[in-house]
Design an enzyme around this catalytic site. Sequence first.
Site, PDB file in Angstrom:
ATOM      1  N   HIS A  82       3.631  41.399  16.595  1.00  0.00           N
ATOM      2  CA  HIS A  82       2.143  41.305  17.375  1.00  0.00           C
ATOM      3  C   HIS A  82       1.609  42.606  17.979  1.00  0.00           C
ATOM      4  CE1 HIS A  82      -0.911  38.849  18.905  1.00  0.00           C
ATOM      5  NE2 HIS A  82      -0.877  39.369  20.025  1.00  0.00           N
ATOM      6  N   ASP A 161      -4.851  26.039  22.277  1.00  0.00           N
ATOM      7  CA  ASP A 161      -5.378  27.394  22.645  1.00  0.00           C
ATOM      8  C   ASP A 161      -6.421  28.120  21.873  1.00  0.00           C
ATOM      9  OD1 ASP A 161      -4.491  30.385  23.474  1.00  0.00           O
ATOM     10  OD2 ASP A 161      -4.822  30.829  21.247  1.00  0.00           O
ATOM     11  N   ARG A 168     -12.463  30.525  27.667  1.00  0.00           N
ATOM     12  CA  ARG A 168     -12.088  31.895  28.511  1.00  0.00           C
ATOM     13  C   ARG A 168     -12.972  33.062  28.050  1.00  0.00           C
ATOM     14  NH1 ARG A 168      -6.506  33.015  26.840  1.00  0.00           N
ATOM     15  NH2 ARG A 168      -6.613  34.829  28.239  1.00  0.00           N
ATOM     16  N   SER A 183      -1.241  32.006  25.885  1.00  0.00           N
ATOM     17  CA  SER A 183      -2.023  32.078  24.520  1.00  0.00           C
ATOM     18  C   SER A 183      -1.349  32.659  23.497  1.00  0.00           C
ATOM     19  CB  SER A 183      -3.185  32.909  24.896  1.00  0.00           C
ATOM     20  OG  SER A 183      -4.099  32.844  23.878  1.00  0.00           O
ATOM     21  N   LYS A 187       1.026  30.829  19.893  1.00  0.00           N
ATOM     22  CA  LYS A 187       0.876  31.004  18.643  1.00  0.00           C
ATOM     23  C   LYS A 187       2.191  31.681  17.880  1.00  0.00           C
ATOM     24  CE  LYS A 187      -2.704  32.941  19.800  1.00  0.00           C
ATOM     25  NZ  LYS A 187      -4.176  33.445  20.339  1.00  0.00           N
TER      26      LYS A 187
HETATM   27  N1  URA Z   1      -4.906  37.600  22.599  1.00  0.00           N
HETATM   28  C1  URA Z   1      -4.416  36.514  22.602  1.00  0.00           C
HETATM   29  O1  URA Z   1      -4.162  35.712  21.535  1.00  0.00           O
HETATM   30  N2  URA Z   1      -4.428  35.787  23.723  1.00  0.00           N
HETATM   31  C2  URA Z   1      -5.495  36.191  24.881  1.00  0.00           C
HETATM   32  O2  URA Z   1      -5.386  35.489  25.822  1.00  0.00           O
HETATM   33  C3  URA Z   1      -5.550  37.461  24.928  1.00  0.00           C
HETATM   34  C4  URA Z   1      -5.264  38.117  23.871  1.00  0.00           C
END
Ligand code: URA
Length: 425
Positions: A82, A161, A168, A183, A187
């Site tokens: 990621h 999320d 957000r 968050s 995932k």
């Molecule tokens: N990337 C995400 O997936 N979530 C966040 O809160 C910030 C960056």
Amino acid sequence: MKAIEIIEKKQKNEKLEYKEIEYMVNSYIKNKINDDTMSQFVWAIYNNGLSIEETYFLTDVMIKSGETIDLSSINKPIVDKHSTGGVGDKVTLIVSPIVAAAGVCVPKMSGRGLGLTGGTIDKLESIPGYKLSLSRGSFVEELKKVGCAVISQSEKIAVADKKIYALRNEIGAVDSIPLIASSIMSKKIASGSDIIIIDLKVGKGAFMKTIKDATLLAKTMVKIGAFYNKKVICTLSDMNIPLGRNIGNALEVKEAIDFFKGKYDKRLYELSVYISSLMISTAKKISFSKAKKLVINLLESGHAKNKFYEWIRYQGGDLTKIRDKAKKYIVVSTKSGYINNIDSLKLSQLVFDLGAGRIKKTDKIDYASGVLLNKTIGDRVIKGDILGVIFYNKKVEDMDKIFESCFKIEPKKKRPKKIIIKTIK
Ligand code: URA
């Protein structure tokens, strides 16, 4: 249970229990509490933070709000990667086939870019025919046959999320370490890999501006991984200057192709080899130096390049027809000296204004627009040298001046910042 009591508890900075966080999140996704009430809850967290245990509770509730992916039928080591997003970041396009060529599976669900930096999915969308969504069965089948698969984030994963992250974004509460950590990790954990390597960008062109904050975020994500028995490793990498020579969707795909042909930017090479080696050494349980030798060999022998073409072809992409139709504007330097800095934030704003980015997920983008840096950090330039090229379909006023102003050209050469800052396990 009452939402207002839970909000007040967090406002007083008291610790929340699992069932309280679960109540807030689940009520929100079932529309039993509205955006205003949830915003108050988010702000209370934003202002007072969450303990590591509360961050884990939030992550867990968000994982359970959607589906999880079972990768247990794959008989190979598996590792996910990621990136927290940076300017010119095409590392996923490069490391996924390298790692797959080493016999390690890379199941990757990526996002679209919001704001200034483009997402991997936008880059892949500049390749006609490339299938961004696959059924669960086809995704696993590709992993077994090819070794890597990159698709867009499933709508069914971490459903909560999605809704909370959108809220957000709307209220300006993205910038909170426990909210970001939960968050990202919700995932990643739902996506099924036991090893997760995170390229955490730090600097002007990233959302983590300081090494201190990035370190805290990294440590939080590593700890959350441990609750699930997942190995999470975070590498902090410098994002004060752009990564590689190209910024823009189609341009970045073309830079990845050049990379496999042996034409690479030094910093991009360094980071890509590092991340690939870290992924392989962790997944195969071999030393980092052995993994690095393997990576270099896979690049030099052409095996990684073949894997790249195999992967794109398998997902239906036609690399001979990349959506790269744009006019070119060559920018020459009006100064002589050494390039001691390149303002990644300003440059990404220019690329955004040229049409390569989006504000809302539904906005259309221009895949072909962007910039190419002919000169980069540490290079000497002489007045009249080509600094770079702007690719455009829609002109931006003074784009050549803006482009040149991103380069800090000084008489004395300064040592550039290192690309890899540190790794936290
Ligand atoms: N990337 C995400 O997936 N979530 C966040 O809160 C910030 C960056």
